[in-house]
Scaffold this active site. Structure first.
Site, short mmCIF file in Angstrom:
data_model
loop_
_atom_site.label_atom_id
_atom_site.label_comp_id
_atom_site.label_asym_id
_atom_site.label_seq_id
_atom_site.Cartn_x
_atom_site.Cartn_y
_atom_site.Cartn_z
N TYR A 169 39.76 101.70 100.09
CA TYR A 169 38.57 100.65 99.86
C TYR A 169 38.16 102.08 98.90
O TYR A 169 37.93 101.99 97.75
CB TYR A 169 37.21 100.27 100.20
CG TYR A 169 36.48 98.97 99.81
CD1 TYR A 169 37.57 98.25 98.90
CD2 TYR A 169 35.42 99.65 100.14
CE1 TYR A 169 35.96 96.89 98.83
CE2 TYR A 169 34.63 99.01 99.49
CZ TYR A 169 34.39 97.12 98.91
OH TYR A 169 33.59 96.57 97.76
N MET A 220 30.90 85.74 95.10
CA MET A 220 30.67 86.26 93.97
C MET A 220 31.20 85.41 92.92
O MET A 220 30.74 85.30 91.84
CB MET A 220 30.32 87.93 93.80
CG MET A 220 29.43 88.13 94.78
SD MET A 220 29.02 89.98 94.35
CE MET A 220 30.10 90.86 94.55
N ASP A 222 42.42 82.61 89.71
CA ASP A 222 42.82 82.56 91.59
C ASP A 222 43.55 82.19 92.09
O ASP A 222 44.34 81.83 90.47
CB ASP A 222 41.06 81.94 92.14
CG ASP A 222 40.32 82.71 93.24
OD1 ASP A 222 41.86 82.89 93.79
OD2 ASP A 222 38.89 83.07 93.18
N LYS A 234 37.46 101.86 94.34
CA LYS A 234 36.13 102.13 93.95
C LYS A 234 35.97 102.76 92.84
O LYS A 234 35.13 102.44 91.93
CB LYS A 234 35.45 101.39 95.21
CG LYS A 234 35.40 99.62 95.58
CD LYS A 234 35.36 99.06 94.54
CE LYS A 234 35.68 97.24 95.24
NZ LYS A 234 35.82 96.18 94.40
#
Length: 259
Positions: A164, A22, A41, A168
């Protein structure tokens, strides 16, 4: 290849986790619509190759590069400040931050590995905080847009995804609080909550589409189009929003027809 439009013309966007998946899609779409992009990155070879590809495609008629690769460890604040500094040094400012880097982990509270829990929170939540903290000084003078990539796991409970989902959901809370704190600087902060998307990170997952009214995974381009909107001045009065882009998966309980 020339630009598609000038929707984000001359804006400078730093995208974490942008070497592939993405993040790479976001970088390419923003560049296609006029932005200068900083590909941040840990994956040096892939990140540099993407920067070269974008420069080859979108510098026609400009006479200069529009993409820059920078090494970034999102869990390290000094790495973040160096990345922001490189963006400002090359392009003169920073207008857009896309906190895209993240990992996907499994495990309930009962069986999750403690070290993996900490790593997930560090990358998926603390990484966003550090990126915002590093970016704000560069954005304060002229304003900007911060786009935090969360997940539908940050909107509803997610079975067997304790770390996770916690990370989030934390991104959503950090986004709303920061929208209030940074609004006086005209820095907008919004979170994007994708459902299942076709990326290398999700390639090995086996799942059906019974809970998704539109009946399929999202294409990365569809997520990137939302990022483009939030990066542009078209969303100039949007801040503190959490935007689901999930094919309707969180719209409600999609019961069986015979239920």
């Amino acid at each position: 290849m020339s630009r598609v439009s000038d929707r984000v013309a001359e804006k400078v966007a730093l995208i974490s986790g942008a070497a592939r998946g993405m993040g790479a899609s976001h970088a390419q779409v923003l560049a296609a619509h006029g932005a200068n992009v900083v590909i941040a990155d840990l994956l040096e070879d892939e990140g540099r190759a993407l920067a070269e590809k974008i420069n080859a495609e979108f510098n026609t008629g400009i006479g200069r590069d529009v993409a820059l690769f920078v090494h970034l460890d999102v869990t390290d604040y000094e790495s973040w400040t160096a990345a922001v500094g490189a963006a400002v040094e090359r392009f003169g400012t920073l207008d857009v931050l896309v906190n895209n880097a993240g990992i996907f982990t499994r495990g309930s509270v009962e069986d999750a590995d403690v070290d993996e829990w900490r790593r997930t929170i560090e990358i998926d939540l603390t990484g966003n905080f550090l990126g915002m903290k590093a970016a704000v000084p560069a954005m304060k003078a002229a304003g900007g847009s911060i786009i935090n990539i969360s997940s539908i796991a940050g909107l509803v409970g997610f079975k067997n995804r304790a770390a996770y989902a916690a990370a989030k959901w934390g991104v959503q809370g950090l986004t709303k609080t920061s929208a209030m704190d940074l609004g006086p600087y005209n820095i907008r902060v919004n979170s994007v909550h994708p459902g299942s998307v076709k990326t290398p990170m999700t390639a090995g997952l086996k799942r059906g589409f019974g809970q998704i009214p539109l009946g399929r995974d999202a294409e990365t381009q569809e997520i990137s189009d939302l990022i483009l909107f939030l990066a542009s001045d078209e969303s100039s009065f949007m801040t503190g929003a959490n935007l689901a882009i999930d094919g309707g998966e969180t719209a409600g309980n999609n019961l069986r027809q015979d239920a």
